[in-house]
Design a protein around this motif. Structure first.
Motif, PDB file in Angstrom:
ATOM      1  N   PRO A 408       0.804  -1.233   0.000  1.00 12.05           N
ATOM      2  CA  PRO A 408       0.000   0.000   0.000  1.00 12.05           C
ATOM      3  C   PRO A 408       0.832   1.275   0.000  1.00 12.05           C
ATOM      4  CG  PRO A 408      -0.043  -1.072   2.157  1.00 12.05           C
ATOM      5  CD  PRO A 408       0.621  -2.021   1.224  1.00 12.05           C
ATOM      6  N   ASP A 409       2.092   1.181   0.391  1.00 10.04           N
ATOM      7  CA  ASP A 409       2.945   2.375   0.433  1.00 10.04           C
ATOM      8  C   ASP A 409       3.834   2.509  -0.798  1.00 10.04           C
ATOM      9  OD1 ASP A 409       1.953   3.016   2.983  1.00 10.04           O
ATOM     10  OD2 ASP A 409       3.409   1.684   3.947  1.00 10.04           O
ATOM     11  N   ALA A 410       3.598   1.707  -1.809  1.00 11.39           N
ATOM     12  CA  ALA A 410       4.429   1.758  -3.011  1.00 11.39           C
ATOM     13  C   ALA A 410       4.287   3.101  -3.708  1.00 11.39           C
ATOM     14  CB  ALA A 410       4.039   0.636  -3.961  1.00 11.39           C
ATOM     15  N   VAL A 411       5.373   3.534  -4.326  1.00 12.79           N
ATOM     16  CA  VAL A 411       5.353   4.765  -5.124  1.00 12.79           C
ATOM     17  C   VAL A 411       4.986   4.374  -6.554  1.00 12.79           C
ATOM     18  CG1 VAL A 411       6.705   6.688  -6.016  1.00 12.79           C
ATOM     19  CG2 VAL A 411       7.066   5.872  -3.666  1.00 12.79           C
ATOM     20  N   VAL A 412       4.004   5.068  -7.114  1.00 13.16           N
ATOM     21  CA  VAL A 412       3.513   4.736  -8.452  1.00 13.16           C
ATOM     22  C   VAL A 412       3.482   6.000  -9.294  1.00 13.16           C
ATOM     23  CG1 VAL A 412       1.656   3.685  -9.797  1.00 13.16           C
ATOM     24  CG2 VAL A 412       2.056   2.941  -7.440  1.00 13.16           C
ATOM     25  N   VAL A 413       3.992   5.903 -10.511  1.00 14.73           N
ATOM     26  CA  VAL A 413       3.971   7.008 -11.469  1.00 14.73           C
ATOM     27  C   VAL A 413       2.854   6.751 -12.475  1.00 14.73           C
ATOM     28  CG1 VAL A 413       5.244   8.246 -13.261  1.00 14.73           C
ATOM     29  CG2 VAL A 413       6.440   7.427 -11.203  1.00 14.73           C
ATOM     30  N   ALA A 414       1.904   7.683 -12.555  1.00 11.75           N
ATOM     31  CA  ALA A 414       0.811   7.602 -13.540  1.00 11.75           C
ATOM     32  C   ALA A 414       1.193   8.482 -14.723  1.00 11.75           C
ATOM     33  CB  ALA A 414      -0.492   8.066 -12.921  1.00 11.75           C
ATOM     34  N   LEU A 415       1.355   7.870 -15.896  1.00 10.34           N
ATOM     35  CA  LEU A 415       1.932   8.554 -17.047  1.00 10.34           C
ATOM     36  C   LEU A 415       0.873   9.173 -17.948  1.00 10.34           C
ATOM     37  CD1 LEU A 415       4.438   9.187 -18.809  1.00 10.34           C
ATOM     38  CD2 LEU A 415       4.136   6.924 -19.868  1.00 10.34           C
ATOM     39  N   GLY A 416       1.107  10.408 -18.372  1.00  5.19           N
ATOM     40  CA  GLY A 416       0.306  11.066 -19.393  1.00  5.19           C
ATOM     41  C   GLY A 416      -1.166  11.156 -19.049  1.00  5.19           C
ATOM     42  N   ARG A 445      14.199   9.879  -7.388  1.00  2.00           N
ATOM     43  CA  ARG A 445      13.859   9.864  -5.955  1.00  2.00           C
ATOM     44  C   ARG A 445      13.359   8.499  -5.498  1.00  2.00           C
ATOM     45  NH1 ARG A 445      11.211  14.580  -7.616  1.00  2.00           N
ATOM     46  NH2 ARG A 445       9.187  13.542  -7.358  1.00  2.00           N
ATOM     47  N   HIS A 446      12.696   7.796  -6.424  1.00  2.00           N
ATOM     48  CA  HIS A 446      12.095   6.506  -6.067  1.00  2.00           C
ATOM     49  C   HIS A 446      12.428   5.494  -7.162  1.00  2.00           C
ATOM     50  CE1 HIS A 446       9.756   8.862  -3.168  1.00  2.00           C
ATOM     51  NE2 HIS A 446       9.430   9.652  -4.173  1.00  2.00           N
ATOM     52  N   PRO A 447      13.627   4.930  -7.165  1.00  2.00           N
ATOM     53  CA  PRO A 447      14.043   4.032  -8.253  1.00  2.00           C
ATOM     54  C   PRO A 447      13.221   2.754  -8.356  1.00  2.00           C
ATOM     55  CG  PRO A 447      15.645   4.046  -6.448  1.00  2.00           C
ATOM     56  CD  PRO A 447      14.700   5.150  -6.172  1.00  2.00           C
ATOM     57  N   ASP A 448      12.490   2.411  -7.301  1.00  2.00           N
ATOM     58  CA  ASP A 448      11.660   1.204  -7.340  1.00  2.00           C
ATOM     59  C   ASP A 448      10.189   1.517  -7.619  1.00  2.00           C
ATOM     60  OD1 ASP A 448      13.808  -0.478  -6.779  1.00  2.00           O
ATOM     61  OD2 ASP A 448      13.603  -0.151  -4.622  1.00  2.00           O
ATOM     62  N   ALA A 449       9.916   2.712  -8.107  1.00  2.00           N
ATOM     63  CA  ALA A 449       8.529   3.092  -8.393  1.00  2.00           C
ATOM     64  C   ALA A 449       7.958   2.252  -9.524  1.00  2.00           C
ATOM     65  CB  ALA A 449       8.468   4.571  -8.748  1.00  2.00           C
ATOM     66  N   TRP A 450       6.667   1.982  -9.458  1.00  2.00           N
ATOM     67  CA  TRP A 450       5.949   1.313 -10.520  1.00  2.00           C
ATOM     68  C   TRP A 450       5.400   2.382 -11.477  1.00  2.00           C
ATOM     69  CZ3 TRP A 450       3.415  -3.991  -9.925  1.00  2.00           C
ATOM     70  CH2 TRP A 450       4.135  -4.794  -9.029  1.00  2.00           C
ATOM     71  N   ILE A 451       5.088   1.977 -12.699  1.00  2.00           N
ATOM     72  CA  ILE A 451       4.545   2.906 -13.702  1.00  2.00           C
ATOM     73  C   ILE A 451       3.233   2.327 -14.230  1.00  2.00           C
ATOM     74  CG2 ILE A 451       4.901   4.012 -15.944  1.00  2.00           C
ATOM     75  CD1 ILE A 451       7.902   3.933 -15.396  1.00  2.00           C
ATOM     76  N   LEU A 492       3.445  -1.467 -15.206  1.00  2.00           N
ATOM     77  CA  LEU A 492       4.854  -1.825 -15.356  1.00  2.00           C
ATOM     78  C   LEU A 492       5.507  -1.873 -13.982  1.00  2.00           C
ATOM     79  CD1 LEU A 492       5.918   0.531 -18.306  1.00  2.00           C
ATOM     80  CD2 LEU A 492       5.057  -1.818 -18.450  1.00  2.00           C
ATOM     81  N   ARG A 493       6.354  -2.859 -13.771  1.00  2.00           N
ATOM     82  CA  ARG A 493       7.096  -2.948 -12.520  1.00  2.00           C
ATOM     83  C   ARG A 493       8.590  -2.969 -12.816  1.00  2.00           C
ATOM     84  NH1 ARG A 493       5.117  -9.032 -11.123  1.00  2.00           N
ATOM     85  NH2 ARG A 493       6.203 -10.106 -12.833  1.00  2.00           N
ATOM     86  N   PRO A 494       9.410  -2.534 -11.868  1.00  2.00           N
ATOM     87  CA  PRO A 494      10.862  -2.557 -12.099  1.00  2.00           C
ATOM     88  C   PRO A 494      11.363  -3.995 -12.273  1.00  2.00           C
ATOM     89  CG  PRO A 494      10.292  -1.236 -10.161  1.00  2.00           C
ATOM     90  CD  PRO A 494       9.066  -1.976 -10.545  1.00  2.00           C
TER      91      PRO A 494
END
Length: 497
Positions: A408-416, A445-451, A492-494
Motif C-alpha cells: 500500500p505504500d508503493a510509489v507509483v507514477v501515472a503517465l500522461g 527519488r524513487h528508483p523502485d517506483a511502478w509505472i 509496469l514494474r521494475p
C-alpha cells in the motif's frame, strides 16, 4: 407479435392502440433494466474529467465554464442535480445518460411509427433497446444519449412539418435543436444535414409544382431561427470562451510526437476501423450485408419520408468533412447520433427484403420480413454481454493490483493521460508525470517506483522518449482490459536486479 390489421373498426383500433402501447412499455422496461445493470461500475477517463472539473463546481461556475469540449453543458447540469440528490456515486453521475437512453428508445418508436408499420416501429425500438453500443453510451456519464433523444424528436418534427402547413412542428423542432446544441455543439452537424435535406425536398417540390409559397420557406426558417436564438441565449455565459476552446482543440499538443498521436485520431479510416472493429469478430464480417439492408431501406423510405434517409446520407460525409476541415478528431462518438436511424433502417430493410422473398417464394411477405428482422436482432445480442464483462476502464482493478503486489505504500507514477484519473480521483498519492523530465525526477527519488498508463496505442507513441528511457528497466506486470477501445490499463514494474 403485434398483429397489423386492415379494416378494423373503431373499437378494434382502440384495442390495437392499447396493445401497441403495452408492447412499447415492455420494450422501455427492458431498456431500463439493461442500462441499470452494473451501472455502478468504475468511472472512465472522460467521466472522471466531467465529475472533477465540472459537476463539482458551484452551479453558477458550471454554466459559465467552457474551457473544454468535454463539458457537455446540459448533461453536466443534470448530472450535478443527480449527484446532489443521490450522492457522488458512479450510478448517480450516469443516471441522466440512462434516462436519456431509455427515452430515446421511446422517441425512435414515435418517429418510426410515423413512417413505417407499427410492428416495424416496435422492432426498431427493440433493436435499439438491446444494442450494445446504445447500452454502452447509456451507461456513460456524457451527453451522447441526450443527442440521440433530441435528434430523434427533432427529426419527428421535421417529418411532420414537411407534411403540414402548421408552424407548430417547426417551433418544436427549434426547441429540440436548442436543447441538443446545449448538450453538445457537435449536434450542429445533424441539424446542418437536416437543413440541407429540407431545402432539397422543398426545392424538388417547387420544381414539380412550378412554384413555391412563402410559407413553405417561412415555417422552416422560423423553426431554425427560434432554435438558433434559444441556443445563443443558453450559451451566452460562455460565448467569450468558445474561440479559445475551439482553437485549443484544433492546435492540439505542441510536441512533434504528440501531434503524431493526435493525427492518429484525425484519420477517418481509423474511425471506420474502430466502428467495424467494435462489431466483434462474429458480426464484423457481416458489415457488407448491413450496408445492403440499409440500402434497401433507404430506397423504400424515400417515397414515404425522404427527409429521413436523405438527412442520414448527408450527415455522415458532412460530419467527416467538417471535422477534418476544422482539424478536429474524427471520433466515432460523433456519429452515435445516427444509431436510431440505423436501427430503423435495418428493421425496415429486413421487411423490404422479406417482401421480395415472399413475392418470389409465394410466402407471407410480412412474416418473412419479421423473421429476418428478428434474426438480425438476435444476432446483435452476441455483443451485449461484452458490456458487462469489464468496466469501461479498469482503474480500480489496476490500483488494487499494485497495492496488493507492491504494498500500500508503493510509489507509483501515472503517465500522461493516466495521471488525472488517478491523481485527481482514484489514488491521490500517486505521482503524475507528463514528460520524460517528470518521469526521470520521480525515478531519481524513487528508483523502485511502478509505472501505470492507459490508452497504450496512443501513449506509447506520444511518450516514445519515456519508453525508450526505461527500456530494459521495466517489465509488463499486468494488463487490465476495458470495454473502451484502447482503454486498457498497463502496469509496469521494475525489473528485479
Amino acid at each position: 407479435m403485434v398483429d397489423i390489421r386492415q379494416g378494423i373498426g373503431s373499437s378494434g383500433r382502440r384495442s390495437f392502440a392499447v396493445e401497441s402501447h403495452v408492447w412499447i412499455g415492455a420494450v422501455v422496461v427492458l431498456a431500463l433494466a439493461l442500462r441499470l445493470l452494473r451501472l455502478d461500475a468504475p468511472l472512465w477517463y472522460d467521466e472522471i474529467d466531467t465529475l472533477v472539473r465540472y459537476v463539482r463546481l458551484p452551479f453558477g461556475e458550471l454554466i459559465s465554464s467552457y474551457d473544454s469540449l468535454n463539458n457537455h453543458l446540459l448533461f453536466s447540469v443534470l448530472a450535478k442535480l443527480s449527484v446532489g440528490l443521490f450522492g457522488e456515486t458512479p450510478w448517480a453521475l450516469r443516471l441522466p445518460a440512462v434516462l436519456f437512453g431509455v427515452a430515446s428508445v421511446w422517441a425512435l418508436w414515435k418517429l418510426a411509427r410515423e413512417i413505417v408499420a407499427e410492428e416495424q416501429a416496435l422492432l426498431a425500438a427493440l433493436l435499439m433497446a438491446v444494442a450494445y453500443h446504445h447500452v454502452w453510451f447509456s451507461q456513460n456519464a456524457r451527453g451522447y444519449t441526450g443527442l440521440v433523444f433530441f435528434g430523434l424528436l427533432a427529426t419527428l418534427c421535421l417529418v411532420r412539418g414537411l407534411r403540414s402547413k402548421d408552424i407548430g412542428p417547426w417551433l418544436g423542432y427549434g426547441i429540440w435543436f436548442a436543447l441538443s446544441m446545449y448538450t453538445h455543439l457537435s449536434s450542429a452537424f445533424l441539424f446542418a444535414a437536416h437543413g440541407i435535406a429540407c431545402l432539397l425536398i422543398i426545392g424538388a417540390r417547387a420544381i414539380a409544382a412550378r412554384g413555391l409559397s412563402i410559407g413553405d420557406l417561412a415555417r422552416p426558417a422560423a423553426g431554425a431561427l427560434a432554435g438558433l436564438a434559444v441556443t445563443a441565449l443558453l450559451y451566452a455565459p460562455v460565448i467569450g470562451q468558445m474561440g479559445d476552446t475551439f482553437g485549443g482543440v484544433r492546435a492540439g499538443p505542441a510536441e512533434v510526437n504528440r501531434v503524431e498521436s493526435v493525427a492518429h485520431w484525425q484519420n477517418p479510416f481509423w474511425m471506420i476501423r474502430e466502428v467495424v472493429g467494435s462489431l466483434g469478430p462474429l458480426l464484423a464480417p457481416a458489415a457488407p450485408v448491413v450496408l445492403v439492408v440499409l440500402g434497401f431501406a433507404m430506397v423504400s423510405l424515400w417515397k414515404k419520408a425522404a427527409v429521413v434517409p436523405l438527412s442520414f446520407l448527408v450527415h455522415v460525409p458532412l460530419t467527416v468533412v467538417l471535422l477534418m476541415a476544422l482539424s478536429f478528431r474524427v471520433w466515432p462518438r460523433y456519429f452515435f447520433v445516427d444509431i436510431g436511424f440505423l436501427c430503423l433502417f435495418l428493421v425496415h430493410g429486413a421487411y423490404v427484403i422479406g417482401g421480395l422473398i415472399g413475392h418470389r417464394m409465394r410466402v407471407d411477405a410480412r412474416k418473412a420480413g419479421r423473421t429476418l428482422a428478428a434474426l438480425g436482432i438476435a444476432a446483435t445480442l452476441v455483443l451485449l454481454p461484452r458490456n458487462y464483462l469489464h468496466p469501461k476502464q479498469d482503474f480500480t482493478g489496476a490500483r488494487s493490483y499494485v497495492e496488493a503486489e507492491a504494498g500500500p505504500d508503493a510509489v507509483v507514477v501515472a503517465l500522461g493521460l493516466t495521471a488525472m484519473p488517478f491523481v485527481d480521483y482514484y489514488a491521490r498519492d500517486w505521482i503524475g508525470a507528463q514528460t520524460l523530465a517528470d518521469v526521470d525526477a520521480a525515478l531519481s527519488r524513487h528508483p523502485d517506483a511502478w509505472i501505470v498508463y492507459t490508452f497504450p496505442n496512443v501513449l506509447e507513441r506520444r511518450h516514445a522518449d519515456v519508453f525508450a528511457a526505461i527500456e530494459g528497466r521495466y517489465e509488463k506486470a499486468r494488463y487490465f482490459p476495458g470495454t473502451l477501445s484502447d482503454g486498457g490499463i498497463v502496469v509496469l514494474r521494475p525489473v528485479a536486479r
